[in-house]
Write a protein that holds these residues in place. Structure first.
Motif, PDB file in Angstrom:
ATOM      1  N   CYS A  59       1.444  -5.297  -0.972  1.00  0.00           N
ATOM      2  CA  CYS A  59       0.850  -5.982  -2.180  1.00  0.00           C
ATOM      3  C   CYS A  59       1.487  -7.298  -2.432  1.00  0.00           C
ATOM      4  N   CYS A  62       3.539  -7.297  -6.004  1.00  0.00           N
ATOM      5  CA  CYS A  62       4.697  -6.654  -6.455  1.00  0.00           C
ATOM      6  C   CYS A  62       5.393  -6.264  -5.087  1.00  0.00           C
ATOM      7  N   CYS A 127      -2.084  -4.228  -4.703  1.00  0.00           N
ATOM      8  CA  CYS A 127      -2.243  -2.571  -4.790  1.00  0.00           C
ATOM      9  C   CYS A 127      -3.101  -2.014  -5.882  1.00  0.00           C
ATOM     10  N   CYS A 131      -2.377  -5.363 -11.001  1.00  0.00           N
ATOM     11  CA  CYS A 131      -1.081  -5.242 -11.002  1.00  0.00           C
ATOM     12  C   CYS A 131      -0.228  -6.317 -11.402  1.00  0.00           C
ATOM     13  N   ASN A 143       5.126  -3.079 -12.847  1.00  0.00           N
ATOM     14  CA  ASN A 143       4.432  -1.997 -13.127  1.00  0.00           C
ATOM     15  C   ASN A 143       5.164  -0.819 -13.564  1.00  0.00           C
TER      16      ASN A 143
HETATM   17 ZN   LIG Z   1       1.242  -4.700  -6.734  1.00  0.00          ZN
END
Ligand SMILES: [Zn+2]
Ligand SMILES: [Zn+2]
Length: 174
Positions: A59, A62, A127, A131, A143
């Protein structure tokens, strides 16, 4: 896995392959189910195919690994790079930039498949659409849970108000 262009028969070729492809230095490799129909007119190779796989990605927000299914169809023409460079050294046109090239009478099928997949992946894969990313101060994955860091940026339009409040507080104190 190399395909020798001059070995492609006149009637063309069908290939069902299970290839191991690496889309990212940090994750994978992944198994891809690939089916190709390859035909050739003199030195121009036309490849039509489908790719089915589950991609391992990282991702862009993140930095967690995640997987995403891919079901892709493509059709692409490949020309020998020698032909192009033999023509007077002109700037490549947009049409030529969009073409695939091969060299030394060979096409690497893993490269070909990886290229097609990479065209489909966004520069910054996510993702999930929303996110929350990671905190730029403490690195907490937002998250999972929020952190204690406050973003201490005062809206410039509110700054005079802020100053007024401070001076009133100072006056009260004195
Ligand atoms: Zn993410
Ligand atoms: Zn934080």
């Amino acid at each position: 896995m190399r395909l020798v262009v001059s070995d492609i028969p006149e009637e063309g070729l069908e290939k069902e392959l299970n290839l191991s492809v690496k889309l990212n230095d940090n994750v994978g490799p992944d198994a891809a189910d690939v089916s190709l129909t390859i035909s050739r007119i003199k030195k121009i190779v036309l490849v039509e195919g489908s790719i089915k796989m589950v991609m391992s990605l990282k991702c862009g927000r993140c930095l967690n690994d995640f997987s995403s299914p891919l079901d892709l169809m493509f059709s692409e023409e490949y020309n020998p790079v020698e032909e192009i460079s033999n023509e007077d050294a002109h700037e490549l046109t947009d049409a030529e930039m969009g073409l695939g090239f091969y060299q030394n009478d060979e096409i690497d099928l893993v490269d070909l498949v990886e290229e097609q997949i990479l065209l489909e992946i966004p520069m910054k894969p996510l993702c999930k659409e929303d996110c929350a990313g990671i905190c730029s101060k403490c690195g907490q994955d937002l998250n999972v849970k929020t952190c204690e860091c406050k973003i201490e940026e005062v809206d410039p339009r509110l700054e005079p108000l802020q100053r007024l409040k401070e001076s009133m507080n100072n006056r009260k104190r004195s």
